[in-house]
Scaffold this motif. Structure first.
Motif, PDB file in Angstrom:
ATOM      1  N   PHE A  64       0.826  -1.211   0.000  1.00 16.72           N
ATOM      2  CA  PHE A  64       0.000   0.000   0.000  1.00 16.72           C
ATOM      3  C   PHE A  64       0.860   1.260   0.000  1.00 16.72           C
ATOM      4  N   ARG A  65       1.997   1.214   0.667  1.00 19.51           N
ATOM      5  CA  ARG A  65       2.881   2.380   0.693  1.00 19.51           C
ATOM      6  C   ARG A  65       3.556   2.620  -0.656  1.00 19.51           C
ATOM      7  N   GLU A  66       3.789   1.569  -1.420  1.00 22.10           N
ATOM      8  CA  GLU A  66       4.630   1.671  -2.612  1.00 22.10           C
ATOM      9  C   GLU A  66       3.879   1.698  -3.945  1.00 22.10           C
ATOM     10  N   TYR A  67       2.631   1.258  -3.982  1.00 18.10           N
ATOM     11  CA  TYR A  67       2.024   0.904  -5.257  1.00 18.10           C
ATOM     12  C   TYR A  67       1.859   2.054  -6.241  1.00 18.10           C
ATOM     13  N   ARG A  68       1.696   3.268  -5.783  1.00 15.24           N
ATOM     14  CA  ARG A  68       1.459   4.369  -6.733  1.00 15.24           C
ATOM     15  C   ARG A  68       2.660   4.597  -7.648  1.00 15.24           C
ATOM     16  N   GLY A  69       3.836   4.219  -7.196  1.00 15.33           N
ATOM     17  CA  GLY A  69       5.016   4.361  -8.041  1.00 15.33           C
ATOM     18  C   GLY A  69       5.133   3.309  -9.126  1.00 15.33           C
ATOM     19  N   TRP A  70       4.326   2.256  -9.051  1.00 13.48           N
ATOM     20  CA  TRP A  70       4.400   1.193 -10.052  1.00 13.48           C
ATOM     21  C   TRP A  70       3.691   1.569 -11.346  1.00 13.48           C
ATOM     22  N   GLY A  71       2.654   2.371 -11.257  1.00 16.55           N
ATOM     23  CA  GLY A  71       1.878   2.758 -12.431  1.00 16.55           C
ATOM     24  C   GLY A  71       0.657   1.884 -12.633  1.00 16.55           C
ATOM     25  N   ARG A  72      -0.371   2.495 -13.172  1.00 11.87           N
ATOM     26  CA  ARG A  72      -1.595   1.765 -13.505  1.00 11.87           C
ATOM     27  C   ARG A  72      -1.313   0.852 -14.698  1.00 11.87           C
ATOM     28  N   VAL A  73      -1.891  -0.338 -14.690  1.00 17.70           N
ATOM     29  CA  VAL A  73      -1.561  -1.307 -15.734  1.00 17.70           C
ATOM     30  C   VAL A  73      -1.999  -0.850 -17.121  1.00 17.70           C
ATOM     31  N   ASP A  74      -3.013   0.017 -17.208  1.00 16.55           N
ATOM     32  CA  ASP A  74      -3.522   0.435 -18.515  1.00 16.55           C
ATOM     33  C   ASP A  74      -3.118   1.861 -18.881  1.00 16.55           C
TER      34      ASP A  74
ATOM     35  N   VAL B  14       2.913  -8.361  -7.204  1.00 13.41           N
ATOM     36  CA  VAL B  14       1.993  -7.724  -6.258  1.00 13.41           C
ATOM     37  C   VAL B  14       1.011  -6.881  -7.062  1.00 13.41           C
ATOM     38  N   LEU B  15      -0.264  -7.051  -6.798  1.00 13.85           N
ATOM     39  CA  LEU B  15      -1.308  -6.267  -7.450  1.00 13.85           C
ATOM     40  C   LEU B  15      -2.076  -5.493  -6.391  1.00 13.85           C
ATOM     41  N   VAL B  16      -2.374  -4.246  -6.702  1.00  8.56           N
ATOM     42  CA  VAL B  16      -3.192  -3.419  -5.816  1.00  8.56           C
ATOM     43  C   VAL B  16      -4.349  -2.868  -6.638  1.00  8.56           C
TER      44      VAL B  16
ATOM     45  N   VAL C   2      -5.328  -6.033  -2.058  1.00  8.58           N
ATOM     46  CA  VAL C   2      -3.975  -6.420  -2.420  1.00  8.58           C
ATOM     47  C   VAL C   2      -3.931  -7.929  -2.643  1.00  8.58           C
ATOM     48  N   VAL C   3      -3.269  -8.348  -3.723  1.00  6.93           N
ATOM     49  CA  VAL C   3      -3.009  -9.755  -4.000  1.00  6.93           C
ATOM     50  C   VAL C   3      -1.523  -9.862  -4.312  1.00  6.93           C
ATOM     51  N   LEU C   4      -0.809 -10.750  -3.636  1.00  7.17           N
ATOM     52  CA  LEU C   4       0.620 -10.885  -3.885  1.00  7.17           C
ATOM     53  C   LEU C   4       1.025 -12.348  -3.835  1.00  7.17           C
ATOM     54  N   LYS C   5       2.171 -12.641  -4.478  1.00 10.74           N
ATOM     55  CA  LYS C   5       2.629 -14.024  -4.571  1.00 10.74           C
ATOM     56  C   LYS C   5       3.984 -14.196  -3.902  1.00 10.74           C
ATOM     57  N   VAL C   6       4.047 -15.173  -2.982  1.00 11.71           N
ATOM     58  CA  VAL C   6       5.293 -15.602  -2.368  1.00 11.71           C
ATOM     59  C   VAL C   6       5.545 -17.040  -2.826  1.00 11.71           C
ATOM     60  N   ALA C   7       6.543 -17.705  -2.298  1.00 14.44           N
ATOM     61  CA  ALA C   7       6.844 -19.079  -2.682  1.00 14.44           C
ATOM     62  C   ALA C   7       5.618 -19.969  -2.466  1.00 14.44           C
TER      63      ALA C   7
ATOM     64  N   GLY D 295       0.756 -20.049  -2.384  1.00 10.30           N
ATOM     65  CA  GLY D 295       1.686 -18.946  -2.575  1.00 10.30           C
ATOM     66  C   GLY D 295       1.019 -17.584  -2.666  1.00 10.30           C
ATOM     67  N   TRP D 296      -0.281 -17.545  -2.827  1.00 11.46           N
ATOM     68  CA  TRP D 296      -0.986 -16.268  -2.960  1.00 11.46           C
ATOM     69  C   TRP D 296      -1.489 -15.794  -1.600  1.00 11.46           C
ATOM     70  N   VAL D 297      -1.316 -14.506  -1.372  1.00 13.59           N
ATOM     71  CA  VAL D 297      -1.715 -13.850  -0.131  1.00 13.59           C
ATOM     72  C   VAL D 297      -2.649 -12.701  -0.490  1.00 13.59           C
ATOM     73  N   TYR D 298      -3.700 -12.531   0.286  1.00 11.86           N
ATOM     74  CA  TYR D 298      -4.699 -11.496   0.023  1.00 11.86           C
ATOM     75  C   TYR D 298      -4.754 -10.529   1.203  1.00 11.86           C
ATOM     76  N   GLY D 299      -5.183  -9.310   0.921  1.00  7.35           N
ATOM     77  CA  GLY D 299      -5.319  -8.347   1.996  1.00  7.35           C
ATOM     78  C   GLY D 299      -6.167  -7.165   1.595  1.00  7.35           C
ATOM     79  N   THR D 300      -6.655  -6.447   2.596  1.00  2.63           N
ATOM     80  CA  THR D 300      -7.423  -5.221   2.374  1.00  2.63           C
ATOM     81  C   THR D 300      -6.843  -4.122   3.251  1.00  2.63           C
ATOM     82  N   VAL D 301      -6.948  -2.889   2.749  1.00  2.00           N
ATOM     83  CA  VAL D 301      -6.365  -1.734   3.426  1.00  2.00           C
ATOM     84  C   VAL D 301      -7.346  -0.576   3.342  1.00  2.00           C
ATOM     85  N   THR D 302      -7.494   0.167   4.419  1.00  2.00           N
ATOM     86  CA  THR D 302      -8.344   1.351   4.407  1.00  2.00           C
ATOM     87  C   THR D 302      -7.621   2.492   3.689  1.00  2.00           C
ATOM     88  N   PRO D 303      -8.328   3.558   3.311  1.00  2.00           N
ATOM     89  CA  PRO D 303      -7.662   4.702   2.687  1.00  2.00           C
ATOM     90  C   PRO D 303      -6.572   5.312   3.558  1.00  2.00           C
ATOM     91  N   GLU D 304      -6.690   5.143   4.861  1.00  2.00           N
ATOM     92  CA  GLU D 304      -5.691   5.688   5.781  1.00  2.00           C
ATOM     93  C   GLU D 304      -4.486   4.775   5.953  1.00  2.00           C
TER      94      GLU D 304
END
Length: 232
Positions: A51-61, A120-122, A176-181, A190-199
């Protein structure tokens, strides 16, 4: 790309930053406060980092990150509406960011696209606002100042749906959906899921049942992909 580091057992005993252990479980419709049972302490830091980093990755489209064809101006990322008829995602506007954008699948591809460890997908979710049709710019991308992230964001927040026009107004939360081993205990192969508030509060992390029940049917491992925008 380095594999995400999973906290060890000792670290896992400490409550993750931003996770609540006293508030009731959230309905899946919005990422709000959750119980400790929904927050696996091993994975909450990974969700928070995303959540802290994703805006720097860019929107996929967002074509500013890709080379557009036909010598035309690059199209911005666009607000999209969930195809779900009911449940937490029904009629929600969203946009997707990917850490490994070159591996993010577009659904028209002939074969499923495997996702590497470290992906990692957000998915940003927005409150939809019905607006007068004449209030939306004719050209997508002409509305930068009205993006939830300000004028520097190459994003068209308007969605044209027949005779109705909606604007992605304020952020409702992030999924958030992300993949570990794949052999990592406590994950969905290997897939991990999560939710984050706007804060930035992590409200669920790990094998989140409401997420797994949907993503198990995804074509690209646990990733659905999106169709390229063709005009609205």
């Amino acid at each position: 790309m380095d594999e995400p580091v999973i906290p060890d057992a000792e670290t896992a005993q400490r409550p993750p930053a931003g996770a609540s252990s006293t508030t009731p479980a959230a309905a899946p419709s919005e990422p709000t406060a959750a119980s400790a049972a929904e927050v696996d302490a091993r994975f909450a830091p990974l969700i928070a980092d995303a959540f802290r980093e994703y805006r720097g990755w860019g929107r996929v489209d967002d074509e500013l990150r890709w080379a557009p064809w036909l010598c035309r101006l690059p199209m911005p990322g666009r607000a999209r509406m969930s195809a779900a008829d009911d449940g937490g995602h029904a009629r929600k506007l969203y946009s997707v960011f990917a850490r490994l954008r070159d591996r993010y699948p577009f659904v028209q591809g002939p074969e499923p696209v495997s996702q590497p460890v470290g992906q990692v997908l957000v998915k940003e979710s927005y409150h939809p606002e019905l607006v007068e049709k004449g209030a939306a710019p004719e050209l997508p991308g002409a509305s930068g100042p009205e993006s939830p992230h300000g004028p520097e964001d190459h994003f068209d927040p308007y969605l044209r749906d027949g005779d109705s026009v909606y604007r992605a107004s304020r952020l409702a939360g992030a999924y958030v959906v992300l993949k570990v081993a794949p052999e990592t205990p406590g994950t969905d192969e290997g897939w991990v899921y999560g939710t984050v508030t706007p804060e930035g509060e992590v409200t669920s992390a790990g094998r989140v049942a409401s997420c797994m029940g949907c993503h198990e049917s995804a074509r690209h491992e646990r990733v659905f992909g999106i169709a390229p925008a063709t005009g609205q």
